[in-house]
Scaffold this active site. Structure first.
Site, PDB file in Angstrom:
ATOM      1  N   LYS A   1       0.847  -1.191   0.000  1.00 12.96           N
ATOM      2  CA  LYS A   1       0.000   0.000   0.000  1.00 12.96           C
ATOM      3  C   LYS A   1       0.884   1.241   0.000  1.00 12.96           C
ATOM      4  O   LYS A   1       1.591   1.520   0.959  1.00 12.96           O
ATOM      5  CB  LYS A   1      -0.909   0.050   1.240  1.00 12.96           C
ATOM      6  CG  LYS A   1      -1.949   1.164   1.080  1.00 12.96           C
ATOM      7  CD  LYS A   1      -2.531   1.658   2.379  1.00 12.96           C
ATOM      8  CE  LYS A   1      -1.719   2.749   3.031  1.00 12.96           C
ATOM      9  NZ  LYS A   1      -1.754   4.058   2.344  1.00 12.96           N
TER      10      LYS A   1
ATOM     11  N   VAL B   1       1.949   5.277  14.258  1.00 16.39           N
ATOM     12  CA  VAL B   1       1.258   4.209  13.527  1.00 16.39           C
ATOM     13  C   VAL B   1       1.983   2.871  13.756  1.00 16.39           C
ATOM     14  O   VAL B   1       1.339   1.823  13.888  1.00 16.39           O
ATOM     15  CB  VAL B   1       1.136   4.554  12.022  1.00 16.39           C
ATOM     16  CG1 VAL B   1       0.538   3.390  11.246  1.00 16.39           C
ATOM     17  CG2 VAL B   1       0.269   5.790  11.836  1.00 16.39           C
TER      18      VAL B   1
ATOM     19  N   GLU C   1      10.105   0.368  10.407  1.00 13.88           N
ATOM     20  CA  GLU C   1      11.089   1.437  10.153  1.00 13.88           C
ATOM     21  C   GLU C   1      10.376   2.738  10.470  1.00 13.88           C
ATOM     22  O   GLU C   1       9.529   3.181   9.700  1.00 13.88           O
ATOM     23  CB  GLU C   1      11.511   1.454   8.679  1.00 13.88           C
ATOM     24  CG  GLU C   1      12.073   0.155   8.156  1.00 13.88           C
ATOM     25  CD  GLU C   1      13.517  -0.064   8.536  1.00 13.88           C
ATOM     26  OE1 GLU C   1      14.069   0.749   9.312  1.00 13.88           O
ATOM     27  OE2 GLU C   1      14.085  -1.056   8.076  1.00 13.88           O
TER      28      GLU C   1
ATOM     29  N   CYS D   1      13.260  10.465   7.212  1.00 15.83           N
ATOM     30  CA  CYS D   1      13.215   9.883   8.563  1.00 15.83           C
ATOM     31  C   CYS D   1      14.564   9.999   9.261  1.00 15.83           C
ATOM     32  O   CYS D   1      14.632  10.183  10.463  1.00 15.83           O
ATOM     33  CB  CYS D   1      12.817   8.420   8.465  1.00 15.83           C
ATOM     34  SG  CYS D   1      13.873   7.518   7.320  1.00 15.83           S
TER      35      CYS D   1
ATOM     36  N   GLU E   1       9.608  15.285  15.792  1.00 12.34           N
ATOM     37  CA  GLU E   1      10.040  15.309  14.394  1.00 12.34           C
ATOM     38  C   GLU E   1       9.361  16.485  13.703  1.00 12.34           C
ATOM     39  O   GLU E   1       8.132  16.538  13.661  1.00 12.34           O
ATOM     40  CB  GLU E   1       9.536  14.044  13.694  1.00 12.34           C
ATOM     41  CG  GLU E   1      10.479  12.896  13.663  1.00 12.34           C
ATOM     42  CD  GLU E   1       9.978  11.819  12.698  1.00 12.34           C
ATOM     43  OE1 GLU E   1      10.677  11.553  11.717  1.00 12.34           O
ATOM     44  OE2 GLU E   1       8.907  11.258  12.931  1.00 12.34           O
TER      45      GLU E   1
HETATM   46  P1  NAP Z   1       2.400   7.519   8.604  1.00  7.96           P
HETATM   47  O1  NAP Z   1       1.260   8.402   8.829  1.00  7.96           O
HETATM   48  O2  NAP Z   1       2.772   6.576   9.658  1.00  7.96           O
HETATM   49  O3  NAP Z   1       2.086   6.743   7.260  1.00  7.96           O
HETATM   50  C1  NAP Z   1       2.889   5.740   6.731  1.00  7.96           C
HETATM   51  C2  NAP Z   1       2.027   4.775   5.934  1.00  7.96           C
HETATM   52  O4  NAP Z   1       1.121   4.095   6.813  1.00  7.96           O
HETATM   53  C3  NAP Z   1       1.148   5.460   4.903  1.00  7.96           C
HETATM   54  O5  NAP Z   1       1.006   4.611   3.782  1.00  7.96           O
HETATM   55  C4  NAP Z   1      -0.160   5.596   5.645  1.00  7.96           C
HETATM   56  O6  NAP Z   1      -1.275   5.769   4.812  1.00  7.96           O
HETATM   57  C5  NAP Z   1      -0.224   4.300   6.402  1.00  7.96           C
HETATM   58  N1  NAP Z   1      -1.071   4.297   7.595  1.00  7.96           N
HETATM   59  C6  NAP Z   1      -1.586   5.343   8.279  1.00  7.96           C
HETATM   60  N2  NAP Z   1      -2.317   4.908   9.323  1.00  7.96           N
HETATM   61  C7  NAP Z   1      -2.251   3.557   9.312  1.00  7.96           C
HETATM   62  C8  NAP Z   1      -2.783   2.530  10.142  1.00  7.96           C
HETATM   63  N3  NAP Z   1      -3.503   2.808  11.196  1.00  7.96           N
HETATM   64  N4  NAP Z   1      -2.500   1.251   9.836  1.00  7.96           N
HETATM   65  C9  NAP Z   1      -1.739   0.948   8.775  1.00  7.96           C
HETATM   66  N5  NAP Z   1      -1.215   1.866   7.954  1.00  7.96           N
HETATM   67  C10 NAP Z   1      -1.459   3.160   8.218  1.00  7.96           C
HETATM   68  O7  NAP Z   1       3.701   8.305   8.250  1.00  7.96           O
HETATM   69  P2  NAP Z   1       3.827   9.522   7.262  1.00  7.96           P
HETATM   70  O8  NAP Z   1       3.454  10.751   8.002  1.00  7.96           O
HETATM   71  O9  NAP Z   1       3.177   9.240   5.985  1.00  7.96           O
HETATM   72  O10 NAP Z   1       5.395   9.467   6.994  1.00  7.96           O
HETATM   73  C11 NAP Z   1       6.299  10.150   7.779  1.00  7.96           C
HETATM   74  C12 NAP Z   1       6.860   9.254   8.863  1.00  7.96           C
HETATM   75  O11 NAP Z   1       7.536   8.132   8.298  1.00  7.96           O
HETATM   76  C13 NAP Z   1       7.887   9.955   9.681  1.00  7.96           C
HETATM   77  O12 NAP Z   1       7.678   9.692  11.041  1.00  7.96           O
HETATM   78  C14 NAP Z   1       9.193   9.351   9.215  1.00  7.96           C
HETATM   79  O13 NAP Z   1      10.215   9.451  10.146  1.00  7.96           O
HETATM   80  C15 NAP Z   1       8.814   7.971   8.896  1.00  7.96           C
HETATM   81  N6  NAP Z   1       9.727   7.341   7.951  1.00  7.96           N
HETATM   82  C16 NAP Z   1      10.577   6.371   8.407  1.00  7.96           C
HETATM   83  C17 NAP Z   1      11.467   5.775   7.548  1.00  7.96           C
HETATM   84  C18 NAP Z   1      12.416   4.709   8.047  1.00  7.96           C
HETATM   85  O14 NAP Z   1      12.967   4.003   7.228  1.00  7.96           O
HETATM   86  N7  NAP Z   1      12.625   4.564   9.329  1.00  7.96           N
HETATM   87  C19 NAP Z   1      11.502   6.143   6.203  1.00  7.96           C
HETATM   88  C20 NAP Z   1      10.635   7.137   5.779  1.00  7.96           C
HETATM   89  C21 NAP Z   1       9.749   7.720   6.662  1.00  7.96           C
HETATM   90  P3  NAP Z   1      -1.638   7.275   4.348  1.00  7.96           P
HETATM   91  O15 NAP Z   1      -0.519   7.778   3.543  1.00  7.96           O
HETATM   92  O16 NAP Z   1      -2.809   7.138   3.481  1.00  7.96           O
HETATM   93  O17 NAP Z   1      -1.891   8.057   5.578  1.00  7.96           O
END
Ligand code: NAP
Ligand code: MG
Length: 777
Positions: free
Chosen positions: A190, A245, A263, A297, A391
């Site tokens: 997804k 999440v 991650e 991230c 963050e």
């Molecule tokens: P997010 O809200 O956690 O979303 C990540 C993914 O999960 C998206 O596809 C999102 O869908 C989906 N999602 C949201 N709620 C969910 C749920 N309850 N159950 C399952 N999936 C769900 O994160 P984001 O704001 O898009 O991305 C930024 C975050 O990602 C930051 O905290 C960053 O540090 C982290 N990140 C970490 C890494 C790493 O490798 N450690 C790499 C990149 C980013 P939607 O897009 O439709 O909301």
């Protein structure tokens, strides 16, 4: 039209916009996208639009995946999986190779599509993201080819559910899909709601290369679609996204037996030492947090700079900041593009306001039109400021000064995250010393944001667990040989463990716990009558806390090195063999003999569980180093009381962890007998602590304890509860069924794999190619 001499005066670049007509034609052809399930696109359903954040222009209509869509995709993946896994490694490799080739041919198209959907500068998508995507598929084509040789006795897990964020849409897809399908799994992925387009273009590439139907499925949608995928009939969830999440997913998968890698977020330190090359460090900031709008991230979002050079560093930093060009993402000379969505922009602006209200100064960082935020940084940010811990996920770093290296490390580690760290120092001694001390899964010395498919990437602490990339990453998509499991004995000890002392029928009066290398009365002073008939100490929450404190004080154990630990462990085995007859009479000769062998086995491993030096690209020395977690909780099964304890504690301490162990509930006496052997064998006090009592209650306390960094739970029944309780600090929990502890499968490298976390340390050497800054594109 400016004259040539005017241009020479301003040195201004004219616009140089990448042509987007091919992408626009493609979008026009599609307009409304369905999901990619079982090799074809479904008709478009009800959904949402995805747009270009730089202009607000709608790019396409996207379908919102329902639970039924997810189920259909999982079903297709399930059906395709056995056949896919049965192909030879060479055959799977050919598909991955073909995907890599086609992506390489479409680099320009995919870069433009990525920049349009996400807002990142074309320089970033073209020079970093897409080449790394290609590299990932090539590298993992290689792992598919070598699987039989390099991972003998391993097999695919099954169907993987994969969820990715919006900041590196196609790159995160590649990180997830390439290793999964190389290993013989099939996937349902997804993409993020804001950036689904390159995943859909990737689906077409899967069709084009003739990838068997159902091997890759893409279901678009929002968080609800993601949650449905987590609930679906998958064997593994691989998630990249926010810690919040990640926590919800940990709770939702608890007790299901689904494998999980997370991650998550980060708040990574960017350390500039007094002897740093300050110009290089400034370029590092550009690459780490400005060039990519800080939506990374692992961005070095907390700049820590030595007081002695802080003024000079800031002068250089602000001067460089002013030269950055913020503008249209498709312009080839744009450095800073658009933030992905107005929601994210608002979040950045709000957090900056809060930081300023809490006493920080904001330099630059002004919000612009549409989704733009100018690069900037917050000065005077102390650990009490929200900007220190939250963050920001935008082009705004924090800047804090320090005086000594010790202070730098304590500030660097003053966070709940542990994803990455950047260290700038011209002294190899200083840089490597800091690299060893910083708590993070990745360390970049004299550079930032270096990535490669061969270099494992992933976090410690609340940045999650699991690694992506290289050999270690492959293991997260494989299952080892099936161990010889046996059903755990149901505890016979009465549920209500009231103080049994009064009845006085004890055979063996062992009423003391083992904490910090000494016998300690339990906090409540109570004992219970174990099913063995013995009167044993009844440990409680407070005893666990005391044991954790003792384990914390014994952290020097890790610093003894593998050879030092091996010697102590050989000595434990030797002393156990001296008491072989006596303990054999009590606990069974076979068990004692097997325990001696096991101690020898892990003593042997203590100085041989090596890290690796991986090949990324010329000019980079990249070491992948196994690190102990710190304090581990070890919950023994209610079986094989002596042998299960030794089999679980030995690998944990061999790797340098300290342990709080809960022994077999029905018969903990064997564990206290072993503790006596520890005492006579130079094992430093606190390295192993033993708390007897109700297994699942004590396990829950360990699971919820924030200082316990990892937990092993043996026995099926309580796994759900401990996995749920572990969400606080997101500790990795390894839960597994009771084993036949006398069998060969009850020991070996598998246990060591779960007793370490990997740290990838990048050390560039020599001069980096001109014009690449410090980023390893
Ligand atoms: P997010 O809200 O956690 O979303 C990540 C993914 O999960 C998206 O596809 C999102 O869908 C989906 N999602 C949201 N709620 C969910 C749920 N309850 N159950 C399952 N999936 C769900 O994160 P984001 O704001 O898009 O991305 C930024 C975050 O990602 C930051 O905290 C960053 O540090 C982290 N990140 C970490 C890494 C790493 O490798 N450690 C790499 C990149 C980013 P939607 O897009 O439709 O909301
Ligand atoms: Mg978009």
């Amino acid at each position: 039209m400016p004259t040539v001499s005017e241009i020479m005066d301003t040195m201004d670049y004219g616009p140089s916009v990448e042509d987007s007509s091919a992408v626009r034609d493609w979008l026009k052809q599609h307009e409304r996208f369905g999901h990619f399930i079982d090799g074809s696109f479904t008709p478009a359903g009800r959904g949402f639009v995805t747009s270009d954040p730089a202009t607000g222009e709608t790019l396409a209509q996207i379908s919102q995946g329902t639970a039924e869509d997810v189920a259909a995709a999982v079903k297709a993946a399930r059906k395709a999986q056995p056949k896919w896994a049965k192909l030879t490694g060479y055959e799977r490799a050919s598909y991955l190779y073909a995907i890599a080739r086609v992506i390489q041919k479409r680099e320009r198209f995919l870069s433009v599509l990525e920049s349009l959907d996400n807002g990142k500068p074309i320089r970033e998508s073209r020079d970093a993201d897409i080449p790394l995507v290609v590299r990932h598929f090539y590298h993992h084509a290689g792992w598919a080819e070598l699987m039989a040789d390099e991972f003998p006795d391993h097999s695919a897990i099954g169907v993987a559910g994969q969820i990715v964020p919006w900041n590196f849409p196609l790159l995160m897809l590649a990180w997830k899909i390439a290793p999964a399908i190389a290993a013989g799994n099939t996937v349902v992925l997804k993409p993020a709601e804001y950036t689904p387009l390159t995943a859909l273009a990737f689906a077409e590439i899967c069709q084009e290369v003739g990838l068997p139907r159902g091997v890759v499925n893409i279901v678009t949608g929002d968080g609800e679609t993601g949650a449905a995928l987590v609930e679906a009939d998958v064997d593994k969830i691989a998630f990249t996204g926010s810690t919040e999440v990640g926590r919800a997913i940990r709770a939702a998968t608890a007790g299901t037996g689904k494998r999980l890698t997370l991650e998550l977020g980060g708040k990574s330190p960017f350390i500039v030492m007094e002897d740093a090359d300050l110009d290089a460090a400034v370029e590092g900031v550009v690459d780490s947090i400005w060039f990519n709008q800080g939506q990374v991230c692992c961005a070095g979002s907390r700049i820590l700079v030595a007081e002695a050079v802080a003024e000079r560093f800031e002068t250089l930093l602000t001067r460089r900041m002013e030269t950055l060009r913020m503008g249209p993402p498709l312009d080839k000379s744009t450095d800073v593009g658009a933030i992905v969505h107005p929601v994210q922009k608002d979040r950045i602006v709000t957090l900056c306001k809060q930081a300023v209200a809490a006493g920080a100064d904001l330099v630059g960082g002004a919000p612009g039109e549409a989704c733009y935020v100018a690069p900037g940084y917050l000065r005077e940010v102390s650990p009490a400021n929200p900007a220190w811990s939250e963050e920001i996920f935008g082009p705004i770093a924090t800047l804090t000064t320090f005086r000594t290296a010790d202070e730098a490390i304590s500030l660097a580690n003053n966070t709940r995250y542990g994803l990455a760290a950047q260290i700038f120092s011209e002294s190899a001694t200083v840089a490597t010393d800091l690299a060893a001390q910083v708590k993070s899964g990745v360390v970049w010395i004299n550079g930032a944001n270096m990535f490669d498919a061969a270099a494992p990437f992933g976090g410690m602490r609340e940045s999650g667990f699991g690694r992506e990339g290289g050999r270690v990453g492959m293991l997260d998509y494989l299952s080892g040989p099936k161990p010889d499991s046996v059903k755990e004995k149901a505890p016979k000890t009465p549920k209500a463990m009231t103080d049994g002392a009064a009845s006085g029928k004890g055979i063996d009066r062992t009423e003391k716990l083992y904490i910090g290398g000494a016998q300690k009365r339990p906090d409540g002073g109570a004992s219970y009558r174990a099913a063995s008939g013995d009167l044993v100490p009844l440990g409680n929450r407070k005893d666990i806390r005391n044991a954790v404190e003792a384990a914390k004080k014994a952290s020097k154990w890790a610093a003894m090195g593998g050879h030092g630990r091996a010697q102590v462990m050989y000595f434990i085995a030797e002393n156990l063999s001296l008491r072989r007859d006596e303990l054999g009479a009590k606990h069974g000769k076979e068990a004692v003999d097997a325990a001696i062998r096991r101690l020898f086995h892990y003593a042997a491993w203590a100085d041989k569980f090596d890290g690796m030096n991986v090949q990324t690209k010329p000019g980079y020395l990249v070491n992948v180093i196994p690190q102990p977690f710190g304090i581990m909780g070890v919950i023994c099964p209610n079986d094989a009381p002596l042998l299960s304890l030794v089999s679980l504690v030995a690998p944990a301490i061999a790797m340098g962890n300290t342990v709080v162990a809960v022994p077999a509930q029905d018969d903990p006496v064997a564990a206290f007998d072993i503790a006596q052997v520890f005492d006579t064998s130079d094992l430093p006090g606190g390295v192993v602590n033993i708390i007897s009592g109700p297994k699942d209650d004590l396990a829950a306390v360990l699971a919820a304890h924030d200082d316990v960094a990892a937990l092993w739970y043996c026995g099926a029944k309580g796994a759900e509860a401990v996995e749920k309780a572990s969400t606080g600090n997101l500790k990795p929990v390894w839960s597994f069924e009771n084993l036949d502890w006398t069998k060969q499968s009850a020991h070996g490298q598998r246990f060591l794999d779960h007793a370490v976390q990997w740290k990838t340390v990048w050390l560039p050497y020599g001069a980096l190619p001109a014009g690449t800054g410090s980023v390893a594109y």
